[in-house]
Design a protein around this motif. Structure first.
Motif, PDB file in Angstrom:
ATOM      1  N   UNK A 110       0.842  -1.194   0.000  1.00  0.00           N
ATOM      2  CA  UNK A 110       0.000   0.000   0.000  1.00  0.00           C
ATOM      3  C   UNK A 110       0.877   1.243   0.000  1.00  0.00           C
ATOM      4  N   UNK A 111       0.358   2.288  -0.592  1.00  0.00           N
ATOM      5  CA  UNK A 111       1.020   3.594  -0.601  1.00  0.00           C
ATOM      6  C   UNK A 111      -0.085   4.631  -0.705  1.00  0.00           C
ATOM      7  N   UNK A 112      -0.874   4.705   0.366  1.00  0.00           N
ATOM      8  CA  UNK A 112      -2.152   5.412   0.336  1.00  0.00           C
ATOM      9  C   UNK A 112      -2.173   6.493   1.412  1.00  0.00           C
ATOM     10  N   UNK A 113      -2.264   7.763   0.974  1.00  0.00           N
ATOM     11  CA  UNK A 113      -2.216   8.859   1.940  1.00  0.00           C
ATOM     12  C   UNK A 113      -3.376   8.819   2.932  1.00  0.00           C
ATOM     13  N   UNK A 114      -4.469   8.188   2.551  1.00  0.00           N
ATOM     14  CA  UNK A 114      -5.615   8.094   3.459  1.00  0.00           C
ATOM     15  C   UNK A 114      -5.320   7.138   4.605  1.00  0.00           C
ATOM     16  N   UNK A 115      -4.561   6.067   4.334  1.00  0.00           N
ATOM     17  CA  UNK A 115      -4.183   5.140   5.390  1.00  0.00           C
ATOM     18  C   UNK A 115      -3.134   5.760   6.312  1.00  0.00           C
ATOM     19  N   UNK A 116      -2.369   6.715   5.782  1.00  0.00           N
ATOM     20  CA  UNK A 116      -1.437   7.456   6.633  1.00  0.00           C
ATOM     21  C   UNK A 116      -2.214   8.225   7.690  1.00  0.00           C
ATOM     22  N   UNK A 117      -3.295   8.840   7.281  1.00  0.00           N
ATOM     23  CA  UNK A 117      -4.123   9.620   8.202  1.00  0.00           C
ATOM     24  C   UNK A 117      -4.913   8.717   9.147  1.00  0.00           C
TER      25      UNK A 117
END
Length: 428
Positions: A110-117
Motif C-alpha cells: 500500500x502507498x495510500x495517503x488516506x491510510x497514513x491519516x
C-alpha cells in the motif's frame, strides 16, 4: 465521479431526507465525492445540499442535521474506493523478499495517503498529485507520515525504482509551509543512503521544523529470499555504531536549539551496536513508537512501574514466553526482576530463531507458526506459553504462515495466551 450507496442507516439524516441504497452519491455542497475522506469531510456541516442519481435521474436533497452528525450512508468499504498500491520498486522492499505461497494480502504494497491519516501508515509521495496535496492541506489531514529514505533526488530514484521519486520531494516543503505536521522515516542501507547521505537527509528535513516533527531511522531488514534482487546486506556492529554516532551528533544539536530531539534511531541500532537503550526523556513522548523507536524503553518502564505496584504473594507460577532474538535480552532482564520480587514465579524466555525468513530477521512480529513449533519443541518448562500479539494478524487468529494459534498450541502441547506489547499487560 459518483459512488454507489450500499446502505442507509435507519433513522439517519440520509434516510429521512430520501437517500436510498443503490443511488449514486455525486456531490455534497458541490464537491465531488471520490472516497471516504471526501464523504466524511464534506458531510460534517449541519446544512448540506446532496446531489445524487437515481435510475439515471439527477436528484438533489436538502439535509438538516447536527454538525458532525453522521449523514448515515454506508458503502462497500470504509475508503469507498480501492486501496492505492505502491508504484515503486524499492531495493530494500521487504515484500519482495518474501517467499511464494503465502496468503495474498501479505503481498499487497500500500502507498495510500488516506491510510497514513487513518492508521499511521507511511507513504512515499509517488502516488500523490498536486490536487491530492491540496486536499490534504484543505482538509488538514495530519500527520502525514512519509517514507523519505533519502533527500538526494537521483539517489531516491535509484533506491525506489521510480523516475518520479525525486521530483515528489517538492511536496514536503509545500506541506510544511501549510503547517501540516509531518513524520518521516529513513530505511538505511549500507553504502547507499547512510553516512554523508544520512547527514544530507537530516539537515534538509530539519529545515522544515516545526512542521517536520520527527525523523525515524531503521536499518534495512534482509531475508534469505533475495535471489535476483539488489545486493544488500545487514549492518555490522561497527557500522551500526557509526550511524548512531551521526544521529546522536544531530540530536544533541537540535536538543540544544529547541529542547527536543528530532532524529530517533530504532531500538535495533542500539542492539546491533551493543550500546544501551536511551532513557525515556530521549524519546520526547515516543512520536515514532510504531516504527520500533523506543518500544524497548517503554516496555521496560511500564513493566517495572507495574511490578512496584503489585502486592507480593506466594502463589507458585511457571510460564514460558516466546519472542524474537531482538527482544529476548530485555525480556530475560524483566524475568529476573520478576523472579526477584516474586520468588515463586518463573518466566522462561525463549529467543526463537527465524528459520522462515532467515536468522537475520530478529523481530518477534515476523516469526511464524513453523518457527514456534520447530524452535520450542521439547524446550518448554510449563503448560502455558505467552506470545506477543504482534505475531498475529489484526484479526488475532493467524500467524504469518497461516498457522492458527490452536495449531501451534496443539503441536507444542500447551495453552497459549496472547499478550499485548505492554509492560502492565505482560505482568498481568
Amino acid at each position: 465521479m459518483a459512488v454507489r450507496i450500499a446502505g442507509v442507516e435507519p433513522g439517519s439524516p440520509a434516510e429521512k431526507t430520501g437517500l436510498r441504497p443503490d443511488m449514486l452519491l455525486c456531490r455534497i455542497d458541490g464537491h465531488e465525492i471520490r472516497d471516504g475522506l471526501d464523504y466524511e469531510f464534506y458531510s460534517a456541516r449541519s446544512e448540506l445540499e446532496v446531489s445524487a442519481e437515481s435510475d439515471g435521474e439527477a436528484v438533489t436533497f436538502e439535509v438538516r442535521k447536527e454538525e458532525y452528525q453522521s449523514l448515515g450512508c454506508r458503502f462497500p468499504t470504509y475508503l469507498i474506493d480501492k486501496h492505492h498500491s505502491c508504484r515503486n520498486k524499492c531495493v530494500f522492499c521487504f515484500i519482495d523478499q518474501m517467499p511464494k505461497g503465502m496468503r495474498p494480502s501479505l503481498y499487497f504494497k500500500d502507498d495510500d495517503e488516506r491510510l497514513s491519516f487513518l492508521f499511521g501508515n507511511y507513504i512515499t509521495l509517488t502516488n500523490l498529485s498536486d490536487q491530492e496535496v491540496e486536499r490534504i492541506i484543505e482538509m488538514r489531514i495530519a500527520p502525514v507520515n512519509i517514507s523519505v529514505h533519502t533527500v538526494n533526488p537521483e539517489l531516491r530514484v535509484k533506491m525506489m525504482g521510480n523516475r518520479f521519486a525525486g521530483d515528489v520531494l517538492k511536496y514536503i516543503p509545500r506541506l510544511a509551509q501549510a503547517e501540516i505536521p509531518i513524520n518521516t522515516q529513513l530505511v538505511l542501507c549500507p553504502g547507499l543512503n547512510d553516512g554523508n547521505e544520512l547527514r544530507r537527509s537530516i539537515e534538509w528535513l530539519a529545515s522544515f521544523r516545526p512542521a517536520l516533527q520527527s525523523i525515524a531511522a531503521v536499518p534495512v531488514g534482509v531475508t534469505r529470499y533475495r535471489e535476483g534482487l539488489y545486493p544488500l546486506r545487514a549492518y555490522t556492529k561497527g557500522e551500526a555504531a557509526e550511524q548512531l554516532g551521526i544521529m546522536k551528533e544531530y540530536n544533541d544539536l537540535f536538543r540544544d536549539q529547541t529542547g527536543l530531539g528530532l532524529v530517533y534511531p530504532s531500538d535495533e541500532w542500539y542492539l546491533l551496536a551493543g550500546q544501551p537503550i536511551p532513557d525515556e526523556n530521549f524519546y520526547d513522548g515516543y512520536p515514532q513508537l510504531e516504527n520500533g523507536v523506543g518500544m524497548w524503553r517503554l516496555l521496560e518502564d511500564e513493566f517495572m512501574a507495574a511490578l512496584e505496584d503489585t502486592m507480593r504473594d506466594t502463589v507458585i507460577r511457571r510460564v514460558d514466553l516466546a519472542t524474537g532474538k531482538l527482544a529476548a535480552p530485555l525480556l530475560r532482564k524483566l524475568a529476573k526482576k520478576l523472579h526477584h520480587r516474586f520468588p515463586f514465579t518463573r518466566l522462561h524466555v525463549h529467543a526463537v530463531e527465524n528459520r522462515f525468513f532467515g536468522p537475520g530477521v530478529t523481530v518477534a512480529g515476523l516469526l511464524t507458526g513453523s518457527d514456534m513449533i520447530q524452535g520450542l519443541q521439547g524446550k518448554l518448562q510449563s503448560d502455558t506459553l505467552l506470545l506477543p500479539d504482534v505475531m498475529l494478524r489484526a484479526e488475532g487468529d493467524l500467524l504469518l504462515d497461516d498457522a492458527t494459534v490452536d495449531e501451534v498450541a496443539n503441536a507444542l502441547g500447551v495453552n497459549i495466551k496472547i499478550v499485548p506489547v505492554n509492560g502492565d499487560a505482560l505482568l498481568n
